[in-house]
Design a protein around this motif. Structure first.
Motif, PDB file in Angstrom:
ATOM      1  N   ASN A   1       0.667  -0.976   0.217  1.00  9.25           N
ATOM      2  CA  ASN A   1       0.007  -0.042   0.039  1.00  9.25           C
ATOM      3  C   ASN A   1       0.977   1.202   0.011  1.00  9.25           C
ATOM      4  O   ASN A   1       0.350   2.295   0.688  1.00  9.25           O
ATOM      5  CB  ASN A   1      -1.051  -0.018   1.281  1.00  9.25           C
ATOM      6  CG  ASN A   1      -2.339  -0.790   0.927  1.00  9.25           C
ATOM      7  OD1 ASN A   1      -2.503  -0.836  -0.103  1.00  9.25           O
ATOM      8  ND2 ASN A   1      -2.747  -1.673   2.025  1.00  9.25           N
ATOM      9  N   ARG A   2       1.836   1.238  -0.700  1.00 10.71           N
ATOM     10  CA  ARG A   2       2.871   2.437  -0.909  1.00 10.71           C
ATOM     11  C   ARG A   2       2.712   2.994  -2.143  1.00 10.71           C
ATOM     12  O   ARG A   2       2.225   2.078  -3.339  1.00 10.71           O
ATOM     13  CB  ARG A   2       4.154   2.167  -0.515  1.00 10.71           C
ATOM     14  CG  ARG A   2       4.471   1.656   1.001  1.00 10.71           C
ATOM     15  CD  ARG A   2       5.923   1.328   1.450  1.00 10.71           C
ATOM     16  NE  ARG A   2       6.364   0.413   0.224  1.00 10.71           N
ATOM     17  CZ  ARG A   2       7.535   0.518  -0.501  1.00 10.71           C
ATOM     18  NH1 ARG A   2       8.260   1.611  -0.014  1.00 10.71           N
ATOM     19  NH2 ARG A   2       8.092  -0.359  -1.167  1.00 10.71           N
ATOM     20  N   THR A   3       3.074   4.222  -2.561  1.00 15.67           N
ATOM     21  CA  THR A   3       2.974   5.001  -3.974  1.00 15.67           C
ATOM     22  C   THR A   3       4.008   5.737  -4.107  1.00 15.67           C
ATOM     23  O   THR A   3       4.607   6.511  -3.123  1.00 15.67           O
ATOM     24  CB  THR A   3       1.561   5.794  -3.775  1.00 15.67           C
ATOM     25  OG1 THR A   3       0.435   4.947  -3.547  1.00 15.67           O
ATOM     26  CG2 THR A   3       1.407   6.379  -5.203  1.00 15.67           C
ATOM     27  N   ARG A   4       4.702   5.652  -5.178  1.00 12.52           N
ATOM     28  CA  ARG A   4       5.597   6.466  -5.781  1.00 12.52           C
ATOM     29  C   ARG A   4       4.987   7.878  -6.254  1.00 12.52           C
ATOM     30  O   ARG A   4       4.446   7.371  -7.538  1.00 12.52           O
ATOM     31  CB  ARG A   4       6.783   5.730  -6.569  1.00 12.52           C
ATOM     32  CG  ARG A   4       7.876   6.637  -7.054  1.00 12.52           C
ATOM     33  CD  ARG A   4       8.982   5.840  -7.684  1.00 12.52           C
ATOM     34  NE  ARG A   4      10.145   6.759  -8.222  1.00 12.52           N
ATOM     35  CZ  ARG A   4      10.615   6.453  -9.240  1.00 12.52           C
ATOM     36  NH1 ARG A   4      10.220   5.794 -10.156  1.00 12.52           N
ATOM     37  NH2 ARG A   4      11.450   7.311  -9.560  1.00 12.52           N
ATOM     38  N   MET A   5       5.326   8.880  -6.124  1.00  9.67           N
ATOM     39  CA  MET A   5       4.734  10.040  -6.962  1.00  9.67           C
ATOM     40  C   MET A   5       6.020  10.630  -7.387  1.00  9.67           C
ATOM     41  O   MET A   5       7.090  11.220  -6.901  1.00  9.67           O
ATOM     42  CB  MET A   5       4.224  11.028  -5.846  1.00  9.67           C
ATOM     43  CG  MET A   5       3.287  12.077  -6.833  1.00  9.67           C
ATOM     44  SD  MET A   5       4.055  13.464  -7.419  1.00  9.67           S
ATOM     45  CE  MET A   5       4.176  14.343  -5.922  1.00  9.67           C
ATOM     46  N   ILE A   6       5.904  11.017  -8.815  1.00 10.04           N
ATOM     47  CA  ILE A   6       7.136  11.504  -9.805  1.00 10.04           C
ATOM     48  C   ILE A   6       6.343  12.853 -10.100  1.00 10.04           C
ATOM     49  O   ILE A   6       5.309  12.768 -10.836  1.00 10.04           O
ATOM     50  CB  ILE A   6       7.357  10.466 -10.871  1.00 10.04           C
ATOM     51  CG1 ILE A   6       7.736   9.320 -10.193  1.00 10.04           C
ATOM     52  CG2 ILE A   6       8.775  10.998 -11.727  1.00 10.04           C
ATOM     53  CD1 ILE A   6       7.843   7.984 -11.160  1.00 10.04           C
ATOM     54  N   GLN A   7       7.109  13.940 -10.024  1.00 13.05           N
ATOM     55  CA  GLN A   7       6.907  15.266 -10.628  1.00 13.05           C
ATOM     56  C   GLN A   7       7.849  15.549 -11.486  1.00 13.05           C
ATOM     57  O   GLN A   7       9.091  15.819 -10.958  1.00 13.05           O
ATOM     58  CB  GLN A   7       6.511  16.031  -9.391  1.00 13.05           C
ATOM     59  CG  GLN A   7       6.043  17.496  -9.829  1.00 13.05           C
ATOM     60  CD  GLN A   7       5.963  18.457  -8.743  1.00 13.05           C
ATOM     61  OE1 GLN A   7       5.472  19.413  -8.942  1.00 13.05           O
ATOM     62  NE2 GLN A   7       6.199  18.067  -7.473  1.00 13.05           N
ATOM     63  N   CYS A   8       7.801  15.821 -12.790  1.00 14.05           N
ATOM     64  CA  CYS A   8       8.585  16.417 -13.790  1.00 14.05           C
ATOM     65  C   CYS A   8       8.180  17.349 -14.507  1.00 14.05           C
ATOM     66  O   CYS A   8       6.779  17.401 -14.583  1.00 14.05           O
ATOM     67  CB  CYS A   8       8.973  15.102 -14.675  1.00 14.05           C
ATOM     68  SG  CYS A   8       9.834  13.841 -14.028  1.00 14.05           S
ATOM     69  N   GLU A   9       9.140  18.049 -14.956  1.00 13.99           N
ATOM     70  CA  GLU A   9       8.920  19.304 -15.939  1.00 13.99           C
ATOM     71  C   GLU A   9       9.940  19.326 -16.898  1.00 13.99           C
ATOM     72  O   GLU A   9      11.193  19.380 -16.766  1.00 13.99           O
ATOM     73  CB  GLU A   9       8.479  20.665 -15.369  1.00 13.99           C
ATOM     74  CG  GLU A   9       7.966  21.491 -16.279  1.00 13.99           C
ATOM     75  CD  GLU A   9       6.960  22.656 -15.841  1.00 13.99           C
ATOM     76  OE1 GLU A   9       6.606  23.491 -16.503  1.00 13.99           O
ATOM     77  OE2 GLU A   9       6.632  22.440 -14.642  1.00 13.99           O
ATOM     78  N   ARG A  10       9.258  19.214 -18.247  1.00 14.96           N
ATOM     79  CA  ARG A  10      10.393  19.553 -19.173  1.00 14.96           C
ATOM     80  C   ARG A  10      10.384  21.003 -19.810  1.00 14.96           C
ATOM     81  O   ARG A  10       9.067  21.458 -20.133  1.00 14.96           O
ATOM     82  CB  ARG A  10      10.168  18.538 -20.503  1.00 14.96           C
ATOM     83  CG  ARG A  10      11.048  18.835 -21.597  1.00 14.96           C
ATOM     84  CD  ARG A  10      10.766  17.927 -22.700  1.00 14.96           C
ATOM     85  NE  ARG A  10      10.585  16.486 -22.365  1.00 14.96           N
ATOM     86  CZ  ARG A  10      11.273  15.203 -21.931  1.00 14.96           C
ATOM     87  NH1 ARG A  10      12.587  15.474 -22.485  1.00 14.96           N
ATOM     88  NH2 ARG A  10      10.897  14.141 -21.506  1.00 14.96           N
ATOM     89  N   PHE A  11      11.332  21.749 -19.978  1.00 14.51           N
ATOM     90  CA  PHE A  11      11.081  23.203 -20.261  1.00 14.51           C
ATOM     91  C   PHE A  11      11.868  23.502 -21.803  1.00 14.51           C
ATOM     92  O   PHE A  11      12.643  22.909 -22.099  1.00 14.51           O
ATOM     93  CB  PHE A  11      11.897  24.101 -19.444  1.00 14.51           C
ATOM     94  CG  PHE A  11      11.428  24.034 -18.046  1.00 14.51           C
ATOM     95  CD1 PHE A  11      10.354  24.896 -17.435  1.00 14.51           C
ATOM     96  CD2 PHE A  11      12.015  23.001 -17.242  1.00 14.51           C
ATOM     97  CE1 PHE A  11      10.032  24.890 -16.421  1.00 14.51           C
ATOM     98  CE2 PHE A  11      11.402  22.977 -15.880  1.00 14.51           C
ATOM     99  CZ  PHE A  11      10.537  23.714 -15.334  1.00 14.51           C
ATOM    100  N   ARG A  12      11.061  24.110 -22.407  1.00 13.96           N
ATOM    101  CA  ARG A  12      11.537  24.465 -23.782  1.00 13.96           C
ATOM    102  C   ARG A  12      11.379  26.060 -24.191  1.00 13.96           C
ATOM    103  O   ARG A  12      10.828  26.624 -23.367  1.00 13.96           O
ATOM    104  CB  ARG A  12      10.610  23.615 -24.801  1.00 13.96           C
ATOM    105  CG  ARG A  12      10.719  22.313 -24.755  1.00 13.96           C
ATOM    106  CD  ARG A  12      10.268  21.384 -26.041  1.00 13.96           C
ATOM    107  NE  ARG A  12      10.711  20.263 -25.912  1.00 13.96           N
ATOM    108  CZ  ARG A  12       9.990  19.126 -25.888  1.00 13.96           C
ATOM    109  NH1 ARG A  12       8.678  19.069 -25.813  1.00 13.96           N
ATOM    110  NH2 ARG A  12      10.267  17.921 -26.079  1.00 13.96           N
TER     111      ARG A  12
END
Length: 145
Positions: A100-111
């Motif tokens: 019952n665990r979760t990995r949260m990934i937050q990403c942003e690609r800049f252009r």
């Protein structure tokens, strides 16, 4: 590459993390980075967002929601000033882990023309903002769980 990615492991089921992450009405109560967000989380709609990276005045963006995959991912694309100057595609992804665990990934690609310069000036602050949000989401989910 002009990309910032962070992640955090949360001791809560994926559906509970998704519910809090998409409860825009209550972002101001727990989120130090995205302090205000309104709009519908549906592909093609616009959100109205106020971002508060550490040690900045903050900024308002009105991005377009480009992907919503319930319980797994949502994305938006936005820009500052004029399209092509400093654009970003932001993504939140959730991965279900054992126990019952979760990995949260937050990403942003800049252009855009100014992306390297702007990231040089505030990239560290943006990363700190992502991390602050990640750990605040973790605390809030684990407190409720």
């Amino acid at each position: 590459m002009n990309k910032i990615c962070t992640d955090v492991t949360i001791e809560a089921p994926i559906n509970e993390v998704w519910d809090l992450l998409t409860d825009f009405d209550n972002y101001g109560e727990w989120n130090p980075f995205v302090t205000n967000i309104s709009g519908k989380l549906e592909q093609g709609s616009r959100l109205d967002i106020f971002l508060q990276p550490p040690e900045t005045k903050g900024m308002r963006i009105v991005p377009l929601v480009t992907k919503v995959e319930p319980i797994n991912e949502f994305r938006w694309k936005g820009n500052l000033w004029v399209k092509g100057i400093f654009d970003g595609e932001h993504a939140f992804r959730l991965e279900e882990l054992e126990n019952n665990r979760t990995r949260m990934i937050q990403c942003e690609r800049f252009r855009g023309i100014l992306a390297p310069l702007v990231l040089h000036m505030i990239g560290v602050k943006i990363r700190k903002g992502f991390e602050s949000m990640n750990y605040s989401l973790k605390r809030e989910c684990e407190k409720r769980n």
